[in-house]
Scaffold this motif. Structure first.
Motif, PDB file in Angstrom:
ATOM      1  N   LEU A   1       7.709   7.877   0.838  1.00 23.05           N
ATOM      2  CA  LEU A   1       7.870   7.608  -0.638  1.00 23.05           C
ATOM      3  C   LEU A   1       8.408   6.080  -1.166  1.00 23.05           C
ATOM      4  N   ARG A   2       8.793   5.799  -0.747  1.00 24.53           N
ATOM      5  CA  ARG A   2       9.370   4.333  -1.431  1.00 24.53           C
ATOM      6  C   ARG A   2       8.891   3.741  -0.815  1.00 24.53           C
ATOM      7  N   LEU A   3       8.501   3.319   0.581  1.00 19.00           N
ATOM      8  CA  LEU A   3       7.696   2.378   1.624  1.00 19.00           C
ATOM      9  C   LEU A   3       5.689   2.734   1.135  1.00 19.00           C
ATOM     10  N   ASN A   4       5.782   3.576   1.168  1.00 18.55           N
ATOM     11  CA  ASN A   4       3.970   3.471   0.610  1.00 18.55           C
ATOM     12  C   ASN A   4       3.714   2.925  -1.074  1.00 18.55           C
ATOM     13  N   ARG A   5       4.988   3.564  -1.502  1.00 16.44           N
ATOM     14  CA  ARG A   5       5.518   2.400  -3.673  1.00 16.44           C
ATOM     15  C   ARG A   5       4.806   1.091  -3.298  1.00 16.44           C
ATOM     16  N   GLU A   6       5.988   0.396  -2.035  1.00 18.00           N
ATOM     17  CA  GLU A   6       6.371  -0.863  -2.661  1.00 18.00           C
ATOM     18  C   GLU A   6       5.574  -1.745  -1.057  1.00 18.00           C
ATOM     19  N   LEU A   7       4.627  -1.090  -0.745  1.00 20.19           N
ATOM     20  CA  LEU A   7       4.681  -2.205   0.678  1.00 20.19           C
ATOM     21  C   LEU A   7       2.689  -1.584   1.330  1.00 20.19           C
ATOM     22  N   SER A   8       2.563  -0.348   0.919  1.00 27.05           N
ATOM     23  CA  SER A   8       0.955   0.878   1.121  1.00 27.05           C
ATOM     24  C   SER A   8       0.403   0.054   2.733  1.00 27.05           C
ATOM     25  N   PRO A   9       2.153   0.598   3.253  1.00 24.63           N
ATOM     26  CA  PRO A   9       1.729   0.706   4.656  1.00 24.63           C
ATOM     27  C   PRO A   9       0.055   1.215   5.280  1.00 24.63           C
ATOM     28  N   SER A  10      -1.208   0.207   6.398  1.00 28.25           N
ATOM     29  CA  SER A  10      -1.809   1.182   7.010  1.00 28.25           C
ATOM     30  C   SER A  10      -1.685   1.980   7.699  1.00 28.25           C
ATOM     31  N   ARG A  11       0.168   1.801   8.203  1.00 30.19           N
ATOM     32  CA  ARG A  11       0.649   3.022   9.408  1.00 30.19           C
ATOM     33  C   ARG A  11       1.479   2.526   9.414  1.00 30.19           C
ATOM     34  N   LEU A  12       2.262   3.665   8.871  1.00 26.46           N
ATOM     35  CA  LEU A  12       3.827   4.386   8.662  1.00 26.46           C
ATOM     36  C   LEU A  12       3.771   5.869   9.596  1.00 26.46           C
ATOM     37  N   GLU A  13       5.140   5.624  10.608  1.00 20.89           N
ATOM     38  CA  GLU A  13       5.339   6.870  11.316  1.00 20.89           C
ATOM     39  C   GLU A  13       7.411   6.505  11.196  1.00 20.89           C
TER      40      GLU A  13
ATOM     41  N   SER B   1       1.867  -3.668   7.549  1.00 23.42           N
ATOM     42  CA  SER B   1       1.284  -3.252   5.699  1.00 23.42           C
ATOM     43  C   SER B   1       0.845  -4.552   6.088  1.00 23.42           C
ATOM     44  N   GLU B   2      -0.773  -4.670   4.851  1.00 18.73           N
ATOM     45  CA  GLU B   2      -1.042  -6.107   4.827  1.00 18.73           C
ATOM     46  C   GLU B   2       0.109  -7.073   4.005  1.00 18.73           C
ATOM     47  N   HIS B   3       0.963  -6.292   2.934  1.00 18.03           N
ATOM     48  CA  HIS B   3       2.249  -7.362   2.835  1.00 18.03           C
ATOM     49  C   HIS B   3       2.758  -8.539   4.248  1.00 18.03           C
ATOM     50  N   PHE B   4       2.859  -7.966   5.093  1.00 16.97           N
ATOM     51  CA  PHE B   4       3.969  -8.340   6.566  1.00 16.97           C
ATOM     52  C   PHE B   4       2.809  -9.782   6.502  1.00 16.97           C
ATOM     53  N   ASN B   5       1.629  -9.928   6.803  1.00 21.21           N
ATOM     54  CA  ASN B   5       0.313 -11.440   6.733  1.00 21.21           C
ATOM     55  C   ASN B   5       1.347 -12.652   6.086  1.00 21.21           C
ATOM     56  N   GLY B   6       1.486 -13.258   7.536  1.00 20.18           N
ATOM     57  CA  GLY B   6       2.000 -14.536   6.959  1.00 20.18           C
ATOM     58  C   GLY B   6       3.870 -14.654   7.356  1.00 20.18           C
TER      59      GLY B   6
END
Length: 91
Positions: free
Chosen positions: A17-29, A56-61
């Motif tokens: 829940l927390r990771l999805n809410r904050e980082l909107s990951p394209s993959r999460l396991e 996550s796209e938030h990790f780009n760069g």
């Protein structure tokens, strides 16, 4: 005497829940590795050992350390109360 097995399913759901809410990951396991650490100090304290595979796209760069810090921030107080060890894999 055997150690009590702890059901970490609620912790995993909260982590998701927390990771999805904050980082909107394209993959999460999230993998519960706690059983591999029976007898370890973290297991005795009741905290869990987990592996997080996340992208996550938030990790780009961002550098790996920055990505890890973002994950720790997203997990917040769980890093103190519920998680003893966290292995992070960013594909």
């Amino acid at each position: 005497m055997t150690e009590q097995t702890i059901d970490n399913s609620t912790r995993i759901k909260d982590m998701e829940l927390r990771l999805n809410r904050e980082l909107s990951p394209s993959r999460l396991e999230i993998i519960d590795d706690s059983h591999l650490h029976a007898g370890h100090a973290g297991a005795k304290s009741g905290k869990g050992h987990f592996t997080v595979i996340i992208n996550s796209e938030h990790f780009n760069g961002k550098r790996p350390l920055q990505c890890h810090q973002m994950i720790y921030t997203a997990l917040g107080d769980m890093m103190d109360t519920d998680i003893h060890a966290l292995s992070i894999k960013i594909p």
